[in-house]
Design a protein around this motif. Structure first.
Motif, PDB file in Angstrom:
ATOM      1  N   LYS B   9      -5.082   0.608  -4.751  1.00  0.00           N
ATOM      2  CA  LYS B   9      -3.656   1.092  -4.821  1.00  0.00           C
ATOM      3  C   LYS B   9      -3.265   1.253  -6.232  1.00  0.00           C
ATOM      4  N   ASP B  10      -2.226   2.195  -6.460  1.00  0.00           N
ATOM      5  CA  ASP B  10      -1.690   2.644  -7.717  1.00  0.00           C
ATOM      6  C   ASP B  10      -0.487   1.806  -8.085  1.00  0.00           C
ATOM      7  N   ILE B  36       0.809  -1.187  -1.922  1.00  0.00           N
ATOM      8  CA  ILE B  36       1.007  -2.034  -3.084  1.00  0.00           C
ATOM      9  C   ILE B  36      -0.138  -3.011  -2.986  1.00  0.00           C
ATOM     10  N   GLN B  37      -1.140  -3.446  -3.924  1.00  0.00           N
ATOM     11  CA  GLN B  37      -1.999  -4.307  -3.812  1.00  0.00           C
ATOM     12  C   GLN B  37      -1.744  -5.419  -4.528  1.00  0.00           C
ATOM     13  N   VAL B  38      -1.873  -6.413  -3.743  1.00  0.00           N
ATOM     14  CA  VAL B  38      -1.611  -7.879  -4.439  1.00  0.00           C
ATOM     15  C   VAL B  38      -2.793  -8.578  -4.843  1.00  0.00           C
ATOM     16  N   ALA B  70       2.136   1.696 -11.772  1.00  0.00           N
ATOM     17  CA  ALA B  70       3.234   0.557 -11.938  1.00  0.00           C
ATOM     18  C   ALA B  70       2.545  -0.920 -11.416  1.00  0.00           C
ATOM     19  N   PHE B  71       2.651  -1.981 -12.377  1.00  0.00           N
ATOM     20  CA  PHE B  71       2.385  -3.211 -12.089  1.00  0.00           C
ATOM     21  C   PHE B  71       3.526  -4.462 -12.304  1.00  0.00           C
ATOM     22  N   LEU B 216       9.301  -1.565  -6.420  1.00  0.00           N
ATOM     23  CA  LEU B 216       7.736  -1.281  -6.970  1.00  0.00           C
ATOM     24  C   LEU B 216       7.072  -0.241  -6.193  1.00  0.00           C
ATOM     25  N   SER B 217       7.467  -0.251  -4.623  1.00  0.00           N
ATOM     26  CA  SER B 217       6.640   0.739  -3.837  1.00  0.00           C
ATOM     27  C   SER B 217       6.961   2.124  -4.036  1.00  0.00           C
TER      28      SER B 217
END
Lengths: 335, 219
Positions: B9-10, B36-38, B70-71, B216-217
């Motif tokens: 995911k970006d 979103i990747q956690v 984004a992170f 964030l998304s």
């Protein structure tokens, strides 16, 4: 030791650079991301004659175009390093005869018509410039022979090649230096417990003593010991030079990988050899790290790179030893 | 062994542990957010290790050719939200020095606010960017109306009467609450309990974190 390398217009590399090179450089990446190509480029920089064997298909008028990125033969291939400001430009010469004006030390009549090949134009810190012409027929012409360029002893180990002649020569040198006992002891302890001795017979072939009634030919040994023999003899005979090893895990069972790495790392340190090794194997990387920790080597002894293909370019992702260690501990993909 | 982590995911969110990851994924599911990747980064108390792990995670290969847009880092406030925020920012400063390719970010100045840099960065401090506490605090706050919550409070209060230096109070409360609420008394971690809706995902105590995840998304 080189600390960086820049490669332009060579095969998959349009404009590529690797920095922070260390004594040990482990390189990974998917297929077709330029791992072997990187080793080739370093080999060409220091050992131009390796152009004859770095391609499986050799070096001939049909494939000499394929050395250039997207077949762009209009621009030279450029390989350079800040070490002694060494820079190599490689141009395609479709008719070396026409280029004979550059070849001062050769008689023009030695050059037959329409020889195709590469012109290797070197420049370095001491302003020396050297021209080499290497043609596809195996001929080799050099100009400015009196000028010295800064060349490191560099050897590319092709583990898939079964040809042993180079290693026989290296073993001969090791015997002359009375280092053969140590080498045999290392091989025995690491991978070949039955190995008692290796000798060079009069017909220049290697024979091994495995405790049987007769010596056996070296070729009767398994792939693992052959691979380690190739790597160690090369390290022993390349003091302060560079060694390039493609797919270093070739032939080794995972259970010996840790001791194999320890032997290689210790030898590289002892002989001041800089190693560039590629691998696809996670076990190989894990065992490399284990060996690195067990030997308590300094953090700046090594670096790890993953090459990635991005559209028309190849990029590198660099990991420090600690990043690599934590990535493996957390099961993050690194290859 | 499960497959090694690759970035798919970006937008990435780095959390402190597997429970945090499970809770966030459950919240994301409730918000219908799937971009979103956690990723868990263990051991925030070992600064160097935390930075090495975070850096290694960001260097993981991507499944396809894309860039991280984004992170965010999500840490527990523990004793003080402000000092945890500063800690997260100093970690990000160290990360900046590593010059990871295509990760060009500024250091956040406020809680839960994304920077305007090419790669957006933010820091969220559990439970609410203000109070002390952690993920467990937030989860317990969501069930304060549950009759079992009072049982847990009394239980821990009694226990403190026997051992007045009882530590990890919030974690002990969470485990006690789960023990009372889980079907057949099954042993569950906070993450598993949250996935089973033992805590109240609709409680307004999650509003701030939900807003942050939505933010964030959209980056």
């Amino acid at each position: 030791m080189i600390k960086d390398i820049k490669i332009k217009n060579y095969k998959g590399f349009k404009d590529f650079q690797l920095d922070n090179l260390k004594q040990i450089n482990l390189i990974t990446g998917k297929n077709n991301t330029g791992k072997s190509t990187l080793l080739e480029a370093i080999s060409l920089l220091y050992n131009p004659k390796s152009v004859y064997f770095i391609n499986f298909s050799g070096f001939n008028s049909n494939n000499c175009y394929s050395f250039f990125h997207n077949l762009n033969t209009q621009d030279p291939i450029i390989i350079s390093t800040s070490h002694n400001n060494l820079k190599l430009n490689i141009h395609l010469c479709e008719n070396i005869k026409e280029e004979q004006r550059f070849i001062k030390d050769e008689k023009p009549e030695n050059i037959t018509k329409k020889e195709t090949g590469f012109r290797f134009l070197y420049s370095s810190k001491n302003k020396a410039k050297t021209d080499l012409f290497i043609n596809t027929n195996g001929n080799y012409y050099q100009t400015n022979k009196s000028d010295k360029i800064h060349i490191s002893d560099t050897k590319l180990i092709n583990l898939r090649n079964t040809y042993l002649d180079n290693y026989v020569k290296q073993f001969d040198e090791i015997q002359t230096n009375k280092q053969d006992d140590i080498l045999i002891k290392l091989l025995k302890e690491t991978i070949a417990p039955r190995l008692n001795n290796i000798t060079l017979s009069q017909d220049n072939t290697l024979k091994v003593d495995l405790g049987l009634d007769k010596y056996l030919p070296f070729s009767a040994l398994g792939d693992g010991i052959k691979t380690l023999f190739k790597i160690l003899t090369t390290i022993y005979t390349t003091k302060d030079g560079i060694i390039l090893i493609d797919e270093i895990e070739n032939g080794f069972h995972y259970s010996v990988m840790n001791s194999v790495w320890k032997v290689i790392l210790k030898a590289a340190k002892e002989f001041g050899v800089q190693i560039f090794a590629t691998t696809h194997s996670k076990e190989c990387i894990e065992n490399y790290l284990k060996a690195f920790n067990e030997l308590e080597l300094e953090d700046d002894f090594d670096n790890y790179y993953r090459l990635e293909a991005k559209q028309d370019e190849i990029i590198s992702v660099e990991y420090t030893t600690d990043e690599l260690k934590n990535a493996l501990q957390n099961n993050f993909e690194i290859r | 062994m499960s497959d090694s982590l690759r970035i798919n995911k970006d937008k990435l969110l780095f959390v402190e542990g597997v429970d945090d990851r499970a809770v966030i994924y459950r919240l994301l599911k409730s918000l219908n957010i799937d971009n979103i990747q956690v990723i868990c980064i263990d051991g925030k108390d070992n600064r160097k290790k935390f930075i090495d792990t975070l850096s290694a995670a960001l260097k993981s290969p991507k499944e396809t050719d894309f860039q991280i847009n984004a992170f965010a880092i999500m840490l527990d406030a523990d004793n003080e939200a402000k000092s945890s925020f500063q800690k997260a920012c100093s970690i990000l400063k160290e990360l900046q020095k590593r010059k990871i390719k295509n990760l060009d970010f500024d250091i956040p100045k406020k809680f839960a606010e994304f920077t305007n840099s090419k790669t957006k960065a933010a820091v969220f401090i559990m439970p609410d960017c203000k109070c002390c506490g952690m993920l467990e605090t937030l989860c317990l706050n969501s069930v304060k109306d549950d009759p079992f919550y009072n049982c847990v409070e009394s239980f821990i209060s009694n226990a403190k009467g026997i051992k007045n230096d009882l530590d990890y109070i919030e974690k002990r409360k969470v485990l006690s609450f789960i023990a009372l609420k889980a079907k057949k008394g099954h042993k569950k971690s906070l993450g598993e309990a949250f996935e089973d809706d033992i805590f109240n995902i609709n409680s307004d105590v999650f509003d701030l974190i939900k807003k942050f995840l939505k933010d964030l998304s959209l980056r």
